[in-house]
Motif scaffolding. Structure first.
Motif, short mmCIF file in Angstrom:
data_model
loop_
_atom_site.label_atom_id
_atom_site.label_comp_id
_atom_site.label_asym_id
_atom_site.label_seq_id
_atom_site.Cartn_x
_atom_site.Cartn_y
_atom_site.Cartn_z
N SER A 1 0.98 -1.10 0.02
CA SER A 1 -0.03 -0.13 -0.32
C SER A 1 0.73 1.14 0.00
CB SER A 1 -0.91 -0.27 1.04
OG SER A 1 -1.00 0.96 1.97
N TYR B 1 0.22 4.15 0.99
CA TYR B 1 -0.63 4.80 2.41
C TYR B 1 0.64 4.51 3.44
CZ TYR B 1 -4.06 7.47 -0.10
OH TYR B 1 -4.85 8.13 -0.51
N HIS C 1 -5.90 -8.22 5.82
CA HIS C 1 -5.60 -6.46 6.48
C HIS C 1 -6.88 -6.46 8.04
CE1 HIS C 1 -7.57 -3.63 4.30
NE2 HIS C 1 -7.31 -2.92 5.42
N TRP C 2 -7.95 -6.32 7.34
CA TRP C 2 -8.87 -6.18 8.37
C TRP C 2 -8.96 -6.32 9.31
CZ3 TRP C 2 -13.13 -7.34 3.56
CH2 TRP C 2 -13.35 -5.73 3.21
N ARG D 1 -10.49 -0.23 9.67
CA ARG D 1 -10.40 -0.93 8.24
C ARG D 1 -9.27 -0.50 7.81
NH1 ARG D 1 -15.72 -1.53 3.95
NH2 ARG D 1 -14.27 -1.12 2.53
N THR D 2 -8.42 1.06 7.83
CA THR D 2 -7.89 1.14 6.50
C THR D 2 -6.68 1.22 7.71
OG1 THR D 2 -8.27 3.01 6.78
CG2 THR D 2 -9.29 2.57 5.89
N VAL D 3 -5.56 0.85 6.91
CA VAL D 3 -3.93 0.71 6.88
C VAL D 3 -3.65 1.81 6.31
CG1 VAL D 3 -4.18 -1.09 8.06
CG2 VAL D 3 -3.67 -1.17 5.69
N ASP E 1 -3.64 7.01 10.42
CA ASP E 1 -3.79 7.85 9.35
C ASP E 1 -2.74 8.22 8.76
OD1 ASP E 1 -6.22 9.45 7.38
OD2 ASP E 1 -4.11 10.89 7.98
N SER E 2 -2.00 8.27 8.05
CA SER E 2 -1.01 8.24 7.12
C SER E 2 -0.77 9.36 7.53
CB SER E 2 -0.48 7.79 6.48
OG SER E 2 -1.55 9.17 4.81
N ARG F 1 -3.70 3.91 -7.23
CA ARG F 1 -4.58 2.32 -6.98
C ARG F 1 -4.88 1.75 -7.68
NH1 ARG F 1 -6.50 3.20 -0.57
NH2 ARG F 1 -7.96 3.59 -2.13
N1 GSH Z 1 -6.43 8.39 4.82
C1 GSH Z 1 -6.31 7.12 4.53
C2 GSH Z 1 -6.12 6.65 3.43
C3 GSH Z 1 -5.71 4.97 3.88
C4 GSH Z 1 -6.27 3.88 2.82
O1 GSH Z 1 -6.82 4.02 2.09
N2 GSH Z 1 -5.61 2.05 3.04
C5 GSH Z 1 -6.55 1.54 1.79
C6 GSH Z 1 -4.86 0.37 1.44
S1 GSH Z 1 -4.16 1.90 0.33
C7 GSH Z 1 -6.69 0.77 3.23
O2 GSH Z 1 -5.97 0.30 3.99
N3 GSH Z 1 -7.93 0.06 2.68
C8 GSH Z 1 -8.65 -0.86 3.66
C9 GSH Z 1 -10.12 -0.62 3.29
O3 GSH Z 1 -10.33 0.32 2.85
O4 GSH Z 1 -10.82 -1.39 2.93
C10 GSH Z 1 -3.81 7.43 5.09
O5 GSH Z 1 -3.94 8.66 5.18
O6 GSH Z 1 -4.13 6.66 6.65
#
Ligand code: GSH
Length: 252
Positions: A11, A13, A38-39, A49-51, A63-64, A108
Motif C-alpha cells: 500500500s 499510504y 488486513h481487516w 478497516r484502513t491501514v 491515518d498516514s 491505486r
Molecule cells: N486516509 C488514509 C487512507 C488509507 C487507505 O486508503 N488505506 C487502504 C490501503 S491503500 C486501506 O486500508 N484500504 C482498506 C479498506 O478500505 O478496506 C490514510 O492516509 O492513511
C-alpha cells in the motif's frame, strides 16, 4: 515499547508512513498483511478497516497524515516534514491533502486494473511482506478475491481510464511547478509534500529503491509498461524517481 506499524506492505499510504518512520530513525516492527486480510488486524487494533495504523505507547494513529505528525513530534525542528513557518506549513499541508485525496486513489485503482488480470503476478504482488497463510488463502480464493477488490475499489476499464487521465493532469500540474528548476515542491527543502507525492505516485511509476511494492519490470503487463514509461518521462515522474533514489534511504 516498540512501535508497531500495521500495514499492507504494497500500500502506498503505508509506504508514506514507513518512509517517515525510517527517515526519522524511529525503530518499529511492520505487521504486514495481504489487502483485505488486513481487516482482522486493523479491526483488532482500533476497530477500523484502513491501514496504516501506528500502535504506540499512548494508543494508535489510524491515518498516514497523523503518523507523519507523530513522527514530526519526535524529529528535530529543522528536519520536520511540516515546516514551522506558517506560510510554508500551509503550502505543504495543501499539497499533502491534495495528493492524499486524489493521487492515492487514482494510482491505486489504475495499478490494480493492470495487475489483477495476471493471477500469478497479482498474487506475488499482494503477498509481499505478508504471512504465508494469507498468501495461500488468497491463491485458493483468487477469483472471489479479485472480484472483491474490483468491487471495493471500483475497478473497471472506464474508471481506470479516468484515473489515468487524472494522473496525467496532476503530473502536468506538478511538472509546471517544478519548471522553475526548484529541487523540491515547496519550502526549499524535503517536506511531507515531496514524501507524499513520491509515495502515492509509486504504483504508477514503479520506482527502484521501493521497499514494499516490487514488480519485476519484465513481468509488468505491456499496456501498463507503456503508460508507466510515459509518466516516468514527465518532469513530475522524473522528480519521483529522484526522490526515491536520493531521499528514500536518507535519515533526517
Ligand atoms: N486516509 C488514509 C487512507 C488509507 C487507505 O486508503 N488505506 C487502504 C490501503 S491503500 C486501506 O486500508 N484500504 C482498506 C479498506 O478500505 O478496506 C490514510 O492516509 O492513511
Amino acid at each position: 515499547m516498540t512501535l508497531r506499524l500495521v500495514t499492507i506492505p504494497i500500500s502506498h499510504y503505508c509506504e508514506k508512513a514507513r518512509w517517515a518512520l525510517e527517515r526519522a530513525g524511529l525503530a518499529f516492527v511492520e505487521d504486514g498483511h495481504v489487502p483485505l486480510w488486513h481487516w482482522r488486524a486493523a479491526f483488532a487494533v482500533k476497530g477500523t478497516r484502513t491501514v496504516p495504523i501506528l500502535v504506540h505507547e499512548a494508543g494508535a494513529e489510524t491515518d498516514s497524515t497523523d503518523i507523519l505528525h507523530y513522527v514530526d513530534a519526535r524529529t528535530a525542528p529543522e528536519a520536520r516534514l511540516f515546516p514551522e513557518d506558517p506560510a510554508q506549513r500551509a503550502e505543504v499541508e495543501q499539497w499533502e491533502e491534495r495528493f492524499d485525496r486524489s493521487l492515492g486513489p487514482h494510482s491505486r485503482r489504475w495499478a490494480y486494473f493492470h495487475l489483477l488480470p495476471d493471477r500469478d503476478l497479482a498474487l506475488a504482488t499482494v503477498a509481499q511482506g505478508a504471512p504465508k497463510a494469507e498468501a495461500v488463502l488468497t491463491r485458493a480464493l483468487f477469483p472471489l478475491y479479485a472480484a472483491l477488490l474490483r468491487r471495493g475499489l471500483n475497478i473497471t476499464p472506464q474508471k481506470s481510464m479516468e484515473s489515468l487521465t487524472k494522473l496525467h493532469k496532476l503530473f502536468a500540474e506538478v511538472s509546471e511547478v517544478l519548471a522553475d528548476g526548484r529541487p523540491y515542491l515547496c519550502a526549499g527543502r524535503f517536506t511531507a509534500a515531496d514524501l507524499t507525492f513520491a509515495s502515492l505516485a509509486a504504483p504508477a511509476l514503479l520506482p527502484d529503491h521501493h521497499p514494499g511494492f516490487v514488480v519485476p519490470w519484465e513481468r509488468v503487463p505491456a499496456a501498463m509498461r507503456t503508460e508507466v514509461e510515459k509518466l516516468r518521462a514527465t518532469p513530475a515522474g522524473q522528480f519521483v524517481l529522484r526522490m526515491y533514489a536520493e531521499e528514500r534511504g536518507k535519515k533526517a
